[in-house]
Design a protein around this motif. Sequence first.
Motif, PDB file in Angstrom:
ATOM      1  N   CYS A 146     -30.703 112.223-112.558  1.00  0.00           N
ATOM      2  CA  CYS A 146     -32.135 112.042-113.209  1.00  0.00           C
ATOM      3  C   CYS A 146     -31.411 110.517-113.343  1.00  0.00           C
ATOM      4  O   CYS A 146     -29.866 109.938-113.703  1.00  0.00           O
ATOM      5  CB  CYS A 146     -32.075 112.713-113.811  1.00  0.00           C
ATOM      6  N   GLU A 194     -34.281 115.248-111.842  1.00  0.00           N
ATOM      7  CA  GLU A 194     -35.757 114.024-111.472  1.00  0.00           C
ATOM      8  C   GLU A 194     -36.377 114.359-109.766  1.00  0.00           C
ATOM      9  O   GLU A 194     -35.685 113.658-108.807  1.00  0.00           O
ATOM     10  CB  GLU A 194     -36.049 112.954-111.992  1.00  0.00           C
ATOM     11  N   SER A 196     -38.912 113.793-108.340  1.00  0.00           N
ATOM     12  CA  SER A 196     -38.978 112.331-108.091  1.00  0.00           C
ATOM     13  C   SER A 196     -38.465 110.968-107.064  1.00  0.00           C
ATOM     14  O   SER A 196     -38.663 110.029-106.297  1.00  0.00           O
ATOM     15  CB  SER A 196     -40.299 111.509-109.138  1.00  0.00           C
ATOM     16  N   LEU A 224     -45.569 119.523-109.152  1.00  0.00           N
ATOM     17  CA  LEU A 224     -44.026 118.615-109.036  1.00  0.00           C
ATOM     18  C   LEU A 224     -43.996 118.533-111.177  1.00  0.00           C
ATOM     19  O   LEU A 224     -44.268 117.848-111.761  1.00  0.00           O
ATOM     20  CB  LEU A 224     -44.209 117.253-108.665  1.00  0.00           C
ATOM     21  N   THR A 226     -41.666 116.343-113.559  1.00  0.00           N
ATOM     22  CA  THR A 226     -41.912 114.600-113.391  1.00  0.00           C
ATOM     23  C   THR A 226     -41.250 114.650-114.798  1.00  0.00           C
ATOM     24  O   THR A 226     -42.092 114.228-115.970  1.00  0.00           O
ATOM     25  CB  THR A 226     -42.280 113.973-112.603  1.00  0.00           C
ATOM     26  N   ASN A 227     -39.980 113.563-115.257  1.00  0.00           N
ATOM     27  CA  ASN A 227     -40.144 112.886-116.391  1.00  0.00           C
ATOM     28  C   ASN A 227     -41.382 111.105-116.066  1.00  0.00           C
ATOM     29  O   ASN A 227     -41.066 110.921-117.481  1.00  0.00           O
ATOM     30  CB  ASN A 227     -38.505 112.245-116.502  1.00  0.00           C
ATOM     31  N   LEU A 231     -43.373 107.064-110.605  1.00  0.00           N
ATOM     32  CA  LEU A 231     -44.200 107.371-109.099  1.00  0.00           C
ATOM     33  C   LEU A 231     -44.805 106.239-109.498  1.00  0.00           C
ATOM     34  O   LEU A 231     -46.205 105.694-109.635  1.00  0.00           O
ATOM     35  CB  LEU A 231     -45.159 108.362-110.077  1.00  0.00           C
TER      36      LEU A 231
END
Length: 377
Positions: A146, A194, A196, A224, A226-227, A231
């Motif tokens: 992450c 994470e 992504s 998904l 995600t934080n 992206l």
Amino acid sequence: MKIWFDKTATHQSLPHQAADCPCPTSSRQLDRELAEDMQTGTFEQARSLYVRQYDQERWLVCHPIGAGKIIVLDQAAYGFLQQFQLPRTLLQMVQLAPDWPLKTIETAITVLLSAGILQNVCATTPPYSWIQDDCLTVWMHITNACNLRCSYCYLDKTSDHMADDTAHRSMDAVFRSARKHNIKAVELKYAGGEASLFMPRVMTIHDYAAQLAQDCGISLGATLLTNGVVLSQRAIEDLKARQIRVMISLDGLDAYHDSQRPFLNGHGSSRYVLRTIERLLANALLPHISITVSSRNLEGLPQLMAYVLARNMPFTISYYRQNECSAHLRDLRFAEERMITAMRSVFNVIEQQLPQRSLLGYLLDRTHVSLRSNRTC
């Protein structure tokens, strides 16, 4: 007579729902059975009803171990429900309420039956005992890695990630099990760490799952988690093309978010997350916002909620729970009264900007009160 109820179909999956809550994510339509019951049935109030007077004119009613739906009754509807303290047929109700049209009585009984508030005492099968999950939810832990170091995270960060062959064998097992148990839908949660950070792998896994779903005649959904930091436009287009939903963690605006979701170097991540959210919205991909409440961000929650509601984004409110990785951070913990005061401010904001969608699945932590429950969440 007025009855207010949530008409949202219970088969619509929520991104957060299967992650922490064991309640069913779907139920079968009862319309045909209800129509047959109407002419031949004898109806009475379900046992274990929860009834609470909301104000002088309205009552809240729920059957938590039945359909799990909450309805609101006005005085006339509440009086109508009270008639079913004794078993009644449709004909008897017509005789007891001669001033009401037959259609009104039939509709009221149907609504109360579908909400689990009434039951047909002549039915050979309890009304909700046969309902079972027809959606299999699978958490795909893509990686332990992450790019953030969130204060309340329970996961020790490593570089470990899911290998391609592991992912393929996992998908094979998922759909093999779904076929064996006559599951109609599979819901995948791509998470981490994470996830992504490994978007090409996520896309590969999903494409393989989509092919299996098509071969098996099983519907497929995915989210998904995600934080929201990394992206890219390409990733967003890939997600949208595959109809993969996005759930983003956002704990506040600016410093409130940064106080508990910083990068490894300690710098704040909020501006990157907000940029991603706006980019998703610009691409007509509505994200679901996951909000974790701790002592650090209590004061910023009303401002955050106004931001979320202004963009009509669905959201989930969760509360910090101490874990092995965060036990030493005492400032994450909140006193109960302070938390209640802050959440009342949040609810005031919501009341002023009520969204069109139902909020029954969003306001209580790890709970979906529009679904039946036969155990605690």
